[in-house]
Write an enzyme that holds these catalytic residues in place. Structure first.
Site, PDB file in Angstrom:
ATOM      1  N   GLN A 266     -34.500  -0.792  26.897  1.00 56.30           N
ATOM      2  CA  GLN A 266     -34.362  -1.888  26.008  1.00 56.30           C
ATOM      3  C   GLN A 266     -34.904  -3.146  26.655  1.00 56.30           C
ATOM      4  O   GLN A 266     -34.308  -3.302  27.694  1.00 56.30           O
ATOM      5  CB  GLN A 266     -33.238  -1.890  25.346  1.00 56.30           C
TER       6      GLN A 266
ATOM      7  N   SER B 242     -31.436   3.532  31.231  1.00 57.61           N
ATOM      8  CA  SER B 242     -30.680   3.253  29.807  1.00 57.61           C
ATOM      9  C   SER B 242     -31.127   4.200  28.797  1.00 57.61           C
ATOM     10  O   SER B 242     -31.445   5.572  29.120  1.00 57.61           O
ATOM     11  CB  SER B 242     -30.212   1.776  29.809  1.00 57.61           C
ATOM     12  N   LEU B 243     -31.703   3.451  27.932  1.00 48.93           N
ATOM     13  CA  LEU B 243     -32.587   4.180  27.063  1.00 48.93           C
ATOM     14  C   LEU B 243     -33.665   4.950  27.388  1.00 48.93           C
ATOM     15  O   LEU B 243     -33.947   6.230  26.856  1.00 48.93           O
ATOM     16  CB  LEU B 243     -32.940   3.156  25.860  1.00 48.93           C
TER      17      LEU B 243
ATOM     18  N   ARG C 237     -28.302   6.709  18.343  1.00 45.16           N
ATOM     19  CA  ARG C 237     -27.974   5.952  19.574  1.00 45.16           C
ATOM     20  C   ARG C 237     -27.998   4.369  19.172  1.00 45.16           C
ATOM     21  O   ARG C 237     -27.074   3.591  19.344  1.00 45.16           O
ATOM     22  CB  ARG C 237     -28.702   6.158  20.801  1.00 45.16           C
TER      23      ARG C 237
ATOM     24  N   HIS D  69     -23.105  -0.447  28.043  1.00 42.34           N
ATOM     25  CA  HIS D  69     -22.519   0.237  29.243  1.00 42.34           C
ATOM     26  C   HIS D  69     -21.388  -0.344  29.756  1.00 42.34           C
ATOM     27  O   HIS D  69     -20.844  -0.396  30.716  1.00 42.34           O
ATOM     28  CB  HIS D  69     -23.881   0.301  30.389  1.00 42.34           C
TER      29      HIS D  69
ATOM     30  N   GLN E 135     -23.133   8.234  29.147  1.00 40.32           N
ATOM     31  CA  GLN E 135     -23.863   7.130  29.691  1.00 40.32           C
ATOM     32  C   GLN E 135     -23.713   5.865  28.939  1.00 40.32           C
ATOM     33  O   GLN E 135     -23.723   4.927  29.467  1.00 40.32           O
ATOM     34  CB  GLN E 135     -25.473   7.578  29.409  1.00 40.32           C
TER      35      GLN E 135
END
Length: 293
Positions: free
Chosen positions: A10, A88-89, A113, A196, A245
């Protein structure tokens, strides 16, 4: 000599993303239209001509970056990775690239998500900040002194660049303390919430059910996952790492270091932007970096 493929997260989105793919490749066009049907709205229209504000909507941003990355990868058949990772994503894109997830399944998980994270952000107003010019260990030491608010290390992006995440008050306290400790900058980011971090626990719980119900395959090459920067090839472990995650830090610096230690000499970023190429150069100056978008 091994070739690693990397997938952005992102923040890489921009108006016009994916349009050239759609217009220049029939397979890409078909995949975008399938995504429109699966999501229930024409995300391709927003990607190609939407405003920055429209692209910042969580339900758009995450699937948009995923789609650009994955469709660019799937429509370049000569790509043969020896290893993959995603920031991440981007880990969801990497899972498609290595064959652990099917395109449709991964897109549905990304959509879930995004919705779960948006809900968690609304429940607990929170934010993130970029800390520049301070060693990771020093940042961690400073954060450990803030005990009355939630604030944690979230993204270990490269040496001298660490993103922290937490409550608004926690981030404000941390920024002041980190500047006093010698950070060149401690800049609050314009993000929707504390990604996170423990504040994403409601989203983690919600996404866990969806991930556990989804079919994962054995990947064709190792994937270096965010939670501990280690290489994985076993579907059950990959699932569990993906669940963890959302509330764990992205160990990107360590992932690249481990890929290099395991023989990676060339890194190709697939998707919008070139942020990861820049981070790789800061982590390992000798690496050869390229991009596909």
């Amino acid at each position: 000599m091994k070739h690693a493929f990397l997938f952005p997260g992102q923040g890489a989105q921009f108006s016009g993303m994916g349009k050239a793919l759609y217009e220049g490749n029939e397979q890409a066009k078909a995949l975008f239209e399938k995504a429109n049907d699966l999501l229930g709205f024409r995300i391709s229209d927003i990607m190609f001509s939407g405003s920055d504000e429209e692209l910042k909507q969580t339900k758009v941003t995450q699937p948009a970056v995923f789609l650009h990355s994955v469709i660019a990868y799937l429509t370049t058949p000569e790509l043969k990775p020896d290893m993959v990772a995603g920031h991440s994503l981007g880990e969801f894109s990497a899972l498609v690239a290595c064959g652990a997830l099917q395109f449709e399944d991964a897109l549905l998980l990304v959509s879930k998500r995004a919705a779960a994270m948006q809900k968690a952000c609304e429940q607990n107003p929170s934010t993130m900040a970029a800390v520049l010019g301070l060693e990771d260990a020093k940042v961690e030491e400073v954060l450990s002194t803030i005990t009355d608010e939630v604030v944690v290390a979230a993204n270990y992006n490269c040496p001298g660049q660490l993103v922290i995440s937490g409550s608004i008050a926690g981030i404000e306290k941390a920024c002041e303390a980190l500047k006093a400790a010698g950070a060149k900058r401690a800049l609050v980011l314009q993000v929707g919430g504390a990604f996170h971090s423990p504040l994403m626990e409601p989203a983690r719980v919600e996404l866990q059910e969806a991930i556990e119900q989804m079919a994962f395959q054995t990947p064709q090459c190792p994937i270096y996952q965010n939670v501990d920067a280690q290489a994985y090839t076993e579907a059950a472990a990959i699932k569990q790492n993906l669940i963890n995650q959302l509330t764990a830090p992205v160990r990107w610096t360590q992932s690249i270091q481990n890929m290099v230690a395991d023989g990676a000499t060339q890194f190709t970023e697939v998707g919008p932007g070139a942020v990861l190429q820049g981070l790789v150069k800061k982590i390992h100056k000798e690496a050869l970096t390229t991009g596909i978008n």
